[in-house]
Structures are given as structure tokens and as C-alpha cells.
Write a protein that holds these residues in place. Structure first.
Motif, mmCIF file in Angstrom:
data_model
loop_
_atom_site.group_PDB
_atom_site.id
_atom_site.type_symbol
_atom_site.label_atom_id
_atom_site.label_comp_id
_atom_site.label_asym_id
_atom_site.label_seq_id
_atom_site.Cartn_x
_atom_site.Cartn_y
_atom_site.Cartn_z
ATOM 1 N N PHE A 1 0.827 -1.210 0.000
ATOM 2 C CA PHE A 1 0.000 0.000 0.000
ATOM 3 C C PHE A 1 0.862 1.262 0.000
ATOM 4 O O PHE A 1 0.582 2.220 -0.727
ATOM 5 C CB PHE A 1 -0.941 0.004 1.211
ATOM 6 C CG PHE A 1 -1.819 1.213 1.284
ATOM 7 C CD1 PHE A 1 -2.895 1.355 0.414
ATOM 8 C CD2 PHE A 1 -1.566 2.221 2.199
ATOM 9 C CE1 PHE A 1 -3.706 2.486 0.470
ATOM 10 C CE2 PHE A 1 -2.372 3.348 2.254
ATOM 11 C CZ PHE A 1 -3.447 3.481 1.393
ATOM 12 N N VAL A 2 1.932 1.275 0.793
ATOM 13 C CA VAL A 2 2.835 2.426 0.825
ATOM 14 C C VAL A 2 3.459 2.646 -0.552
ATOM 15 O O VAL A 2 3.513 3.779 -1.052
ATOM 16 C CB VAL A 2 3.921 2.246 1.917
ATOM 17 C CG1 VAL A 2 5.011 3.301 1.786
ATOM 18 C CG2 VAL A 2 3.294 2.305 3.299
ATOM 19 N N THR A 3 3.894 1.575 -1.174
ATOM 20 C CA THR A 3 4.465 1.668 -2.521
ATOM 21 C C THR A 3 3.416 2.189 -3.500
ATOM 22 O O THR A 3 3.696 3.060 -4.333
ATOM 23 C CB THR A 3 4.996 0.298 -2.987
ATOM 24 O OG1 THR A 3 5.996 -0.141 -2.064
ATOM 25 C CG2 THR A 3 5.580 0.364 -4.382
ATOM 26 N N PHE A 4 2.207 1.680 -3.392
ATOM 27 C CA PHE A 4 1.107 2.111 -4.257
ATOM 28 C C PHE A 4 0.828 3.603 -4.087
ATOM 29 O O PHE A 4 0.711 4.339 -5.072
ATOM 30 C CB PHE A 4 -0.152 1.288 -3.955
ATOM 31 C CG PHE A 4 -1.393 1.807 -4.619
ATOM 32 C CD1 PHE A 4 -1.616 1.602 -5.971
ATOM 33 C CD2 PHE A 4 -2.346 2.499 -3.887
ATOM 34 C CE1 PHE A 4 -2.766 2.085 -6.592
ATOM 35 C CE2 PHE A 4 -3.488 2.983 -4.493
ATOM 36 C CZ PHE A 4 -3.701 2.777 -5.846
ATOM 37 N N THR A 5 0.712 4.068 -2.838
ATOM 38 C CA THR A 5 0.378 5.480 -2.625
ATOM 39 C C THR A 5 1.510 6.394 -3.109
ATOM 40 O O THR A 5 1.242 7.472 -3.638
ATOM 41 C CB THR A 5 0.025 5.782 -1.157
ATOM 42 O OG1 THR A 5 1.091 5.374 -0.314
ATOM 43 C CG2 THR A 5 -1.267 5.106 -0.751
ATOM 44 N N ALA A 6 2.752 5.947 -2.950
ATOM 45 C CA ALA A 6 3.868 6.742 -3.479
ATOM 46 C C ALA A 6 3.775 6.831 -5.000
ATOM 47 O O ALA A 6 4.006 7.892 -5.590
ATOM 48 C CB ALA A 6 5.200 6.136 -3.055
ATOM 49 N N SER A 7 3.413 5.732 -5.629
ATOM 50 C CA SER A 7 3.240 5.718 -7.086
ATOM 51 C C SER A 7 2.084 6.624 -7.507
ATOM 52 O O SER A 7 2.185 7.323 -8.520
ATOM 53 C CB SER A 7 2.984 4.298 -7.582
ATOM 54 O OG SER A 7 4.091 3.476 -7.328
ATOM 55 N N VAL A 8 1.004 6.610 -6.741
ATOM 56 C CA VAL A 8 -0.136 7.489 -7.039
ATOM 57 C C VAL A 8 0.303 8.942 -6.996
ATOM 58 O O VAL A 8 -0.029 9.736 -7.893
ATOM 59 C CB VAL A 8 -1.311 7.236 -6.060
ATOM 60 C CG1 VAL A 8 -2.355 8.351 -6.158
ATOM 61 C CG2 VAL A 8 -1.947 5.888 -6.329
ATOM 62 N N HIS A 9 1.067 9.309 -5.984
ATOM 63 C CA HIS A 9 1.546 10.694 -5.881
ATOM 64 C C HIS A 9 2.416 11.056 -7.082
ATOM 65 O O HIS A 9 2.295 12.154 -7.642
ATOM 66 C CB HIS A 9 2.305 10.920 -4.576
ATOM 67 C CG HIS A 9 1.421 10.969 -3.382
ATOM 68 N ND1 HIS A 9 0.508 11.977 -3.170
ATOM 69 C CD2 HIS A 9 1.301 10.133 -2.325
ATOM 70 C CE1 HIS A 9 -0.141 11.763 -2.039
ATOM 71 N NE2 HIS A 9 0.321 10.644 -1.514
ATOM 72 N N GLN A 10 3.299 10.142 -7.500
ATOM 73 C CA GLN A 10 4.174 10.417 -8.630
ATOM 74 C C GLN A 10 3.382 10.569 -9.920
ATOM 75 O O GLN A 10 3.594 11.503 -10.685
ATOM 76 C CB GLN A 10 5.225 9.305 -8.784
ATOM 77 C CG GLN A 10 6.223 9.587 -9.896
ATOM 78 C CD GLN A 10 7.012 10.853 -9.661
ATOM 79 O OE1 GLN A 10 7.585 11.035 -8.595
ATOM 80 N NE2 GLN A 10 7.026 11.750 -10.633
ATOM 81 N N VAL A 11 2.450 9.662 -10.171
ATOM 82 C CA VAL A 11 1.644 9.731 -11.391
ATOM 83 C C VAL A 11 0.774 10.990 -11.375
ATOM 84 O O VAL A 11 0.644 11.681 -12.395
ATOM 85 C CB VAL A 11 0.787 8.455 -11.574
ATOM 86 C CG1 VAL A 11 -0.240 8.634 -12.688
ATOM 87 C CG2 VAL A 11 1.683 7.265 -11.871
ATOM 88 N N THR A 12 0.204 11.306 -10.226
ATOM 89 C CA THR A 12 -0.606 12.520 -10.099
ATOM 90 C C THR A 12 0.229 13.750 -10.440
ATOM 91 O O THR A 12 -0.215 14.632 -11.177
ATOM 92 C CB THR A 12 -1.182 12.643 -8.677
ATOM 93 O OG1 THR A 12 -1.994 11.501 -8.413
ATOM 94 C CG2 THR A 12 -2.012 13.902 -8.518
ATOM 95 N N ASN A 13 1.428 13.790 -9.909
ATOM 96 C CA ASN A 13 2.329 14.906 -10.198
ATOM 97 C C ASN A 13 2.659 14.963 -11.694
ATOM 98 O O ASN A 13 2.600 16.030 -12.303
ATOM 99 C CB ASN A 13 3.612 14.775 -9.382
ATOM 100 C CG ASN A 13 4.538 15.948 -9.584
ATOM 101 O OD1 ASN A 13 4.151 17.090 -9.378
ATOM 102 N ND2 ASN A 13 5.749 15.668 -10.016
ATOM 103 N N ASP A 14 2.972 13.820 -12.270
ATOM 104 C CA ASP A 14 3.309 13.779 -13.698
ATOM 105 C C ASP A 14 2.128 14.217 -14.570
ATOM 106 O O ASP A 14 2.308 14.961 -15.532
ATOM 107 C CB ASP A 14 3.757 12.375 -14.113
ATOM 108 C CG ASP A 14 5.091 11.970 -13.500
ATOM 109 O OD1 ASP A 14 5.797 12.849 -12.955
ATOM 110 O OD2 ASP A 14 5.408 10.764 -13.555
ATOM 111 N N LEU A 15 0.931 13.759 -14.231
ATOM 112 C CA LEU A 15 -0.249 14.092 -15.026
ATOM 113 C C LEU A 15 -0.612 15.572 -14.949
ATOM 114 O O LEU A 15 -1.128 16.145 -15.909
ATOM 115 C CB LEU A 15 -1.453 13.249 -14.586
ATOM 116 C CG LEU A 15 -1.424 11.771 -14.949
ATOM 117 C CD1 LEU A 15 -2.613 11.048 -14.319
ATOM 118 C CD2 LEU A 15 -1.409 11.558 -16.448
ATOM 119 N N SER A 16 -0.359 16.192 -13.805
ATOM 120 C CA SER A 16 -0.769 17.586 -13.627
ATOM 121 C C SER A 16 0.369 18.583 -13.839
ATOM 122 O O SER A 16 0.168 19.791 -13.713
ATOM 123 C CB SER A 16 -1.386 17.781 -12.236
ATOM 124 O OG SER A 16 -0.439 17.498 -11.230
#
Length: 147
Positions: free
Chosen positions: A10-25
Motif C-alpha cells: 500500500f505504501v508503494t502504491f500510494t507513493a506511485s499514485v503521488h508520482q503519477v498525479t504529479n506527472d499528469l498535472s
């Protein structure tokens, strides 16, 4: 089920979500706003109306810093504060028409980037992703966590 391994995943997943969110925006807003102000506007777009305290809590900002950023956004006519009809001391924040238009444009750009990310994903996998997101939303992200 190894709950410790699940937590680490879950920690790895949430870190990935933050990175993808940053990249997308990244670099989608041309108006002179800061990344912090963008995050506030993004939160308002999906959660409005909200209180100043809710914004502060969500973004881990002090109330004075949150108020200062909101004042800047209000000066740019992107947000407005409205008083609670039952408690005049309580104020809600929401996007103005200009703020809505700006965030609609930002979300259209993000959607184009997202569509590019999933362009080669099979219909079956898309259904699985949708199902996984539904479960995460219901079981994890809507929990009232009080530690």
C-alpha cells in the motif's frame, strides 16, 4: 494474509499514485498560480464546498498559511468564501465560475494524458482497474482514520 506485506504494498502504491498525479498535472495551468494553490483548487473541484479547516487538514498546512493562499486565490477571482446560513462564523470555500473553467480545462488536459497512459490496456484489464479503484475508494480511502 500478511498484513505487514499488504501495508508495504500500500505504501508503494500510494507513493506511485503521488508520482503519477504529479506527472499528469505537471505544467497544465498557465495562470500564475503556485503548485500549492493548484492543489487547493484541485481539492475544491472534487470536494466543494469545504471549510478552511478541511483544506488545511487535507494539505497539512497551518490555518494561517491556508488562509494566506486562499486570499491570493480570492484576489485572482478563482475562489469565493460563503458564510454558513446557520453559523455566520463558519465559512465555506468554493470555486468561482472562473475557477471552475480553469479547473475544467486542467482536468481536460489531465484526461488526455491519462488516456495516453491507458491506450494499450485491454478492455478486460480496464474493467479490473475500475473494480480495484471502486474497492479502494469504498474500503480504504473513505475510512474515518483516527489514530
Amino acid at each position: 494474509m500478511d498484513k505487514n506485506a499488504l501495508f508495504n504494498q500500500f505504501v508503494t502504491f500510494t507513493a506511485s499514485v503521488h508520482q503519477v498525479t504529479n506527472d499528469l498535472s505537471q505544467n497544465i495551468i498557465t495562470v500564475a498560480i503556485t503548485p500549492v494553490q493548484y492543489k487547493i483548487l484541485e481539492y475544491l473541484k472534487v470536494s466543494q464546498p469545504v471549510t478552511i479547516t478541511e483544506i488545511s487538514d487535507c494539505h497539512h498546512m497551518s490555518l494561517p498559511n491556508t488562509s494566506r493562499e486562499l486570499k491570493k486565490l480570492q484576489e485572482k477571482k478563482l475562489i469565493e468564501k460563503i458564510s454558513d446560513t446557520e453559523d455566520r462564523r463558519k465559512h465555506y470555500v468554493r470555486l468561482t465560475e472562473d475557477g471552475e473553467q480553469m479547473m475544467d480545462e486542467a482536468f481536460r488536459c489531465i484526461e488526455v494524458r491519462f488516456q495516453h497512459l491507458i491506450q494499450d490496456v485491454s478492455e478486460e484489464d480496464l474493467e479490473e482497474i475500475k473494480h480495484a479503484l471502486d474497492i479502494l475508494q469504498q474500503k480504504v480511502f473513505k475510512l474515518d482514520v483516527r489514530l
